[in-house]
Design an enzyme around this catalytic site. Structure first.
Site, PDB file in Angstrom:
ATOM      1  NE  ARG A   1      -1.175   2.592   2.929  1.00 15.13           N
ATOM      2  CZ  ARG A   1      -1.305   3.372   3.338  1.00 15.13           C
ATOM      3  NH1 ARG A   1      -0.431   4.793   3.025  1.00 15.13           N
ATOM      4  NH2 ARG A   1      -0.283   3.280   4.749  1.00 15.13           N
ATOM      5  CG  ASP A   2       3.254   3.832   3.029  1.00 15.56           C
ATOM      6  OD1 ASP A   2       3.185   5.260   2.092  1.00 15.56           O
ATOM      7  OD2 ASP A   2       3.525   4.352   4.376  1.00 15.56           O
ATOM      8  CG  HIS A  33       3.564   4.600   8.982  1.00 13.14           C
ATOM      9  ND1 HIS A  33       3.489   3.821   8.228  1.00 13.14           N
ATOM     10  CD2 HIS A  33       4.102   5.731   8.243  1.00 13.14           C
ATOM     11  CE1 HIS A  33       3.467   3.729   7.298  1.00 13.14           C
ATOM     12  NE2 HIS A  33       4.408   4.753   7.142  1.00 13.14           N
ATOM     13  CG  HIS A  35       7.609   7.836   6.162  1.00  9.79           C
ATOM     14  ND1 HIS A  35       7.662   7.271   4.536  1.00  9.79           N
ATOM     15  CD2 HIS A  35       6.681   7.639   6.750  1.00  9.79           C
ATOM     16  CE1 HIS A  35       6.401   7.276   4.224  1.00  9.79           C
ATOM     17  NE2 HIS A  35       5.541   7.706   5.396  1.00  9.79           N
ATOM     18  CB  CYS A  50       2.998  10.971   2.360  1.00 10.89           C
ATOM     19  SG  CYS A  50       1.573  11.464   2.389  1.00 10.89           S
ATOM     20  CG  ASN A  83       6.812   2.707   4.269  1.00  8.00           C
ATOM     21  OD1 ASN A  83       5.749   3.862   4.910  1.00  8.00           O
ATOM     22  ND2 ASN A  83       6.642   2.983   3.142  1.00  8.00           N
TER      23      ASN A  83
END
Length: 314
Positions: free
Chosen positions: A12-13, A216, A218, A249, A258
């Protein structure tokens, strides 16, 4: 620390920033291999508008195919926490409706602590977004799904810079008042530092030690693994990471990948933790991703290999 949960968000990300569309069958292949590696949860996609994030256009179809054709292992329980194998992100009521129709058992949703990022990402103020997410979380919970709520831009914003801790805690307190105990702090802009991580999560756990904290990070400025270690020290159990370090993002000023899953797992192995996770499978997926996208990935271990067991410190 062996209760650490790894929530893989690469599908996803990780993929949402890629211009080269990954076809459905390739995604299913990667997801199947990720599950086989032993990571605890795999985030399959996000229920968003296809014109805004084309890479996620097949999320409904993906869940249907996975539900009907993939024989998932028994849902694990780690540290007393029940873990659905697959998760998805939703941003609004329409996305939630689609997720529930697909039978998604773990639904992630969040609010940005930055007014600028909130308006760019959700099209509304932080206060409006919080009200909306709380109502959505209630709907998802009543439908029988596990709900994880997050605070995005919790450690800084690419547009505004410093985000006061009280802004983050204001959102966290509203989550807790609504009975939401699975809370993630997201370092959307990659601004977090280890001391800040310890202070922020420490404040949450001091406020309510029963919170299931997730993080989460980055790696925009190279501090993702250091921040993961700081979170581990303070008692965070769940870590969101992306195979090959993919991601970022699309609604922040400077997008960075990430936390790299295979690098994080390699670190855990060196510490004698989560030996059940098959690092070789994660490395192979990262190598495959590098070949597929035709470029070097963000991770390190997939390039140099893991440290041989005989060379590791006793």
């Amino acid at each position: 620390m062996n209760d650490i949960i790894i929530h893989e968000v690469g599908m996803r990300d990780g993929l949402q920033m890629e211009k080269q569309i990954v076809p459905l069958e390739k995604k299913i292949e990667w997801i199947t291999r990720l599950i086989a590696s032993g990571v605890d949860v795999v985030q399959v996609g996000s229920f968003v508008r296809a014109d805004k994030v084309p890479q996620m256009a097949d999320t409904d179809q993906l869940f249907t195919r996975l539900r009907d054709g993939l024989h998932l292992p028994e849902e694990p329980s780690r540290g007393g926490v029940h873990l659905p194998r697959l998760s998805a992100l939703v941003l609004n009521e329409k996305g939630l409706e689609r997720a529930l129709a697909c039978g998604v058992k773990m639904i992630c949703m969040g609010v940005s602590a930055s007014e600028t990022h909130s308006r760019k990402n959700a099209g509304m103020s932080v206060a409006e977004a919080t009200d909306r997410i709380l109502a959505m979380a209630k709907t998802a919970h009543e439908a029988g799904s596990t709900v994880q709520v997050s605070v995005q831009s919790a450690f800084g914003c690419g547009y505004e810079g410093h985000v006061p801790q009280e802004n983050v805690m204001r959102i966290v307190e509203r989550y807790l008042d609504a009975g939401l105990r699975n809370i993630s702090l997201a370092d959307t802009a990659g601004h977090a530092t280890p001391d800040q991580v310890e202070k922020m999560f420490g404040a949450i756990l001091e406020f309510d030690e029963g919170v299931e904290c997730a993080c989460h990070f980055h790696n925009t400025y190279g501090l993702a693994l250091a921040n993961c270690y700081a979170a581990m020290k303070i008692g965070v159990k769940s870590f969101e990471s992306s195979v090959a370090g993919l991601g970022g993002c699309p609604f922040t000023k400077i997008a960075g990948g990430n936390t790299c899953t295979e690098d994080f797992v390699h670190m855990l192995h060196r510490m004698g933790l989560r030996q059940d996770i098959k690092l070789d499978i994660l490395i192979a997926i990262a190598q495959d991703a590098a070949q597929y996208f035709g470029r070097e990935m963000e991770g390190r271990v997939y390039r140099v290999g893991e440290i041989a067991k005989g060379l590791q410190a006793a």
